[in-house]
Design a protein around this motif. Sequence first.
Motif, PDB file in Angstrom:
ATOM      1  N   ALA A 128       0.765  -1.114   0.028  1.00  0.00           N
ATOM      2  CA  ALA A 128       0.058  -0.031  -0.064  1.00  0.00           C
ATOM      3  C   ALA A 128       0.930   1.331   0.015  1.00  0.00           C
ATOM      4  O   ALA A 128       1.803   1.004   0.658  1.00  0.00           O
ATOM      5  CB  ALA A 128      -0.906  -0.019   1.283  1.00  0.00           C
ATOM      6  N   SER A 173       0.353   5.477   0.124  1.00  0.00           N
ATOM      7  CA  SER A 173      -0.594   6.351   0.240  1.00  0.00           C
ATOM      8  C   SER A 173      -0.584   7.279  -0.985  1.00  0.00           C
ATOM      9  O   SER A 173       0.742   7.727  -1.569  1.00  0.00           O
ATOM     10  CB  SER A 173      -0.288   7.510   1.279  1.00  0.00           C
ATOM     11  N   ASN A 225      -5.005  -1.311   3.459  1.00  0.00           N
ATOM     12  CA  ASN A 225      -4.092  -1.116   4.498  1.00  0.00           C
ATOM     13  C   ASN A 225      -4.558   0.073   5.304  1.00  0.00           C
ATOM     14  O   ASN A 225      -4.852   1.095   4.831  1.00  0.00           O
ATOM     15  CB  ASN A 225      -2.810  -0.882   3.961  1.00  0.00           C
ATOM     16  N   GLU A 274       9.484  -5.888   6.714  1.00  0.00           N
ATOM     17  CA  GLU A 274       9.898  -4.955   5.669  1.00  0.00           C
ATOM     18  C   GLU A 274      11.227  -4.481   6.007  1.00  0.00           C
ATOM     19  O   GLU A 274      11.243  -3.908   7.118  1.00  0.00           O
ATOM     20  CB  GLU A 274       8.898  -3.712   5.933  1.00  0.00           C
ATOM     21  N   GLY A 326       6.505  -2.200  -3.506  1.00  0.00           N
ATOM     22  CA  GLY A 326       5.885  -0.983  -3.736  1.00  0.00           C
ATOM     23  C   GLY A 326       6.535  -0.015  -4.940  1.00  0.00           C
ATOM     24  O   GLY A 326       5.653   0.116  -5.871  1.00  0.00           O
ATOM     25  N   THR A 327       7.676   0.222  -4.850  1.00  0.00           N
ATOM     26  CA  THR A 327       8.309   1.277  -5.807  1.00  0.00           C
ATOM     27  C   THR A 327       8.124   0.831  -7.112  1.00  0.00           C
ATOM     28  O   THR A 327       7.766   1.501  -7.909  1.00  0.00           O
ATOM     29  CB  THR A 327       9.983   1.365  -5.486  1.00  0.00           C
ATOM     30  N   SER A 378      14.998  -0.113  -4.504  1.00  0.00           N
ATOM     31  CA  SER A 378      14.607  -0.694  -5.497  1.00  0.00           C
ATOM     32  C   SER A 378      14.395   0.055  -6.847  1.00  0.00           C
ATOM     33  O   SER A 378      14.121  -0.220  -7.855  1.00  0.00           O
ATOM     34  CB  SER A 378      13.498  -1.888  -5.400  1.00  0.00           C
ATOM     35  N   GLN A 405       6.286  -8.410  -1.097  1.00  0.00           N
ATOM     36  CA  GLN A 405       5.466  -7.301  -1.232  1.00  0.00           C
ATOM     37  C   GLN A 405       6.133  -6.112  -1.762  1.00  0.00           C
ATOM     38  O   GLN A 405       7.354  -5.725  -1.390  1.00  0.00           O
ATOM     39  CB  GLN A 405       5.038  -6.769   0.095  1.00  0.00           C
ATOM     40  N   GLY A 434      13.335  -3.220  -1.047  1.00  0.00           N
ATOM     41  CA  GLY A 434      14.207  -3.326  -2.150  1.00  0.00           C
ATOM     42  C   GLY A 434      14.082  -4.490  -3.105  1.00  0.00           C
ATOM     43  O   GLY A 434      15.014  -4.712  -3.852  1.00  0.00           O
TER      44      GLY A 434
HETATM   45  C1  LIG Z   1       5.532   6.294  -2.305  1.00  0.00           C
HETATM   46  C2  LIG Z   1       5.168   5.169  -1.106  1.00  0.00           C
HETATM   47  C3  LIG Z   1       4.383   5.349  -0.300  1.00  0.00           C
HETATM   48  C4  LIG Z   1       4.088   4.326   0.728  1.00  0.00           C
HETATM   49  N1  LIG Z   1       3.229   4.555   1.621  1.00  0.00           N
HETATM   50  C5  LIG Z   1       2.726   3.582   2.517  1.00  0.00           C
HETATM   51  C6  LIG Z   1       1.807   3.567   3.293  1.00  0.00           C
HETATM   52  O1  LIG Z   1       0.774   4.299   3.256  1.00  0.00           O
HETATM   53  N2  LIG Z   1       1.507   2.541   4.170  1.00  0.00           N
HETATM   54  C7  LIG Z   1       2.386   1.640   4.340  1.00  0.00           C
HETATM   55  O2  LIG Z   1       2.112   0.766   5.163  1.00  0.00           O
HETATM   56  N3  LIG Z   1       3.251   1.452   3.392  1.00  0.00           N
HETATM   57  C8  LIG Z   1       3.483   2.478   2.648  1.00  0.00           C
HETATM   58  N4  LIG Z   1       4.888   2.358   1.912  1.00  0.00           N
HETATM   59  C9  LIG Z   1       5.780   1.012   1.754  1.00  0.00           C
HETATM   60  C10 LIG Z   1       5.136  -0.079   0.775  1.00  0.00           C
HETATM   61  O3  LIG Z   1       3.663  -0.583   1.262  1.00  0.00           O
HETATM   62  C11 LIG Z   1       5.958  -1.250   0.647  1.00  0.00           C
HETATM   63  O4  LIG Z   1       6.068  -2.050   1.648  1.00  0.00           O
HETATM   64  C12 LIG Z   1       7.446  -0.556   0.296  1.00  0.00           C
HETATM   65  O5  LIG Z   1       7.355   0.259  -0.584  1.00  0.00           O
HETATM   66  C13 LIG Z   1       8.440  -1.838  -0.309  1.00  0.00           C
HETATM   67  O6  LIG Z   1       9.362  -1.464  -0.650  1.00  0.00           O
HETATM   68  P1  LIG Z   1       9.945  -1.239  -2.080  1.00  0.00           P
HETATM   69  O7  LIG Z   1       9.541   0.018  -2.355  1.00  0.00           O
HETATM   70  O8  LIG Z   1      11.345  -1.336  -2.090  1.00  0.00           O
HETATM   71  O9  LIG Z   1       9.157  -2.224  -2.908  1.00  0.00           O
HETATM   72  C14 LIG Z   1       5.165   3.322   0.937  1.00  0.00           C
HETATM   73  C15 LIG Z   1       5.981   3.262  -0.074  1.00  0.00           C
HETATM   74  C16 LIG Z   1       6.226   4.059  -1.130  1.00  0.00           C
HETATM   75  C17 LIG Z   1       7.163   3.879  -2.176  1.00  0.00           C
END
Ligand SMILES: Cc1cc2nc3c(=O)[nH]c(=O)nc-3n(C[C@H](O)[C@H](O)[C@H](O)COP(=O)(O)O)c2cc1C
Length: 353
Positions: free
Chosen positions: A40, A42, A90, A159, A214-215, A319, A212, A193
């Motif tokens: 997730a 935001s 989330n 994480e 995100g990026t 990442s 999981q 990552g």
């Molecule tokens: C732009 C952005 C916003 C994020 N916002 C949230 C959030 O609102 N709640 C949350 O639990 N994690 C948040 N995360 C973490 C992601 O859910 C995820 O666990 C994380 O991006 C994983 O690592 P990665 O970016 O290297 O793939 C956010 C990550 C990014 C990049």
Amino acid sequence: MPPDIAPIDREQSTARAELDRLWERGCAFLGSEVAIMGGAMSWVSERHLVAAISNAGGFGVIACGSMGPDLLAAEIAGTQALTSRPFGVNLITMHPQLDALIRICLDAKVGHIVLAGGIPPGTAVRAVKDGGAKLIAFTPALVLAKRLIRSGVDALVIEGSEAGGHIGPVSLMVLAQEILPYIRDVPVFVAGGLGHGEAILALLEMGASGAQLGTLFAAASESVAHPRFKQAFIRAAARDALPSVQLDERFPVIPVRGLVNEGVKRFLRFQAETRDRFQSGELSKEAAQLAIEHFWAGALRRAVIDGDIEQGSVMAGQSVGMVTAEKPTAVIIAEIVGQAVAALAKRERVATC
Ligand SMILES: Cc1cc2nc3c(=O)[nH]c(=O)nc-3n(C[C@H](O)[C@H](O)[C@H](O)COP(=O)(O)O)c2cc1C
């Protein structure tokens, strides 16, 4: 094996079967084809991206962030209109309307609720479980993982500090070694990552049930992030995504990983000025702390939605160096699966040589 199946196809299907075996528990828990969750984010993880991830066989998760119950209900309904596949929501544990948000999810028959941003309160855990949804929580350490499982959590995310957004101090490589061998009662998903299928494969072999990301998804075609936000991701290298810096231990700053920009540099100057104003007696300690905490208010939205990548908060994981182009979500997932399968097939080839 029938003779009309070429050895290369046989190798691929054996490798894919092995990958499916490795993340079988994660897929069964999520109800998805592949055990890849869209973390997730935001402002980013809204109906379009979440539905795209689930429709591509993964598991999308809506970021409730600071939304109130009505907005969340609309977002869930909007997502359900775009996909018939499972997705999660989330919620941030310190949201003042947490109980009402949980009720919204349960009423909308959301099957999985992720409680993020701290250890979930017992009342929230009970509400989710009594309502029949599966509960996913984050753990920063083995001892907490065990406590969360005892409290009724159905799955965990570990994480690492490589992740984008709010981060803990420990890398995924260390968390994986500390936690994966010892948690068998519930599925554990790894995050932070990750951008390549072979790395995810290695973590599955260490005991993870899925991953999981995100990026990588923030820059997907279906992501509503502003084109300038996505371009910043495409241009950036891993070393450009750094944690925010705390200038003075008297004024704590929650670490957030993002791309270094003018806003990040201004934040450092702002911390110094605010500390000086405290030291000169102009500001109380509480007022100074509040000013520092408020500095980034609305900054993620400014970057993601308005495209202000200079002053806004461009949260990104390490990442980000693996984001090379804006791609459809289905392609991102297919590439990750392909990389894991290729790595397994290569081993098979070496073994039969
Ligand atoms: C732009 C952005 C916003 C994020 N916002 C949230 C959030 O609102 N709640 C949350 O639990 N994690 C948040 N995360 C973490 C992601 O859910 C995820 O666990 C994380 O991006 C994983 O690592 P990665 O970016 O290297 O793939 C956010 C990550 C990014 C990049």
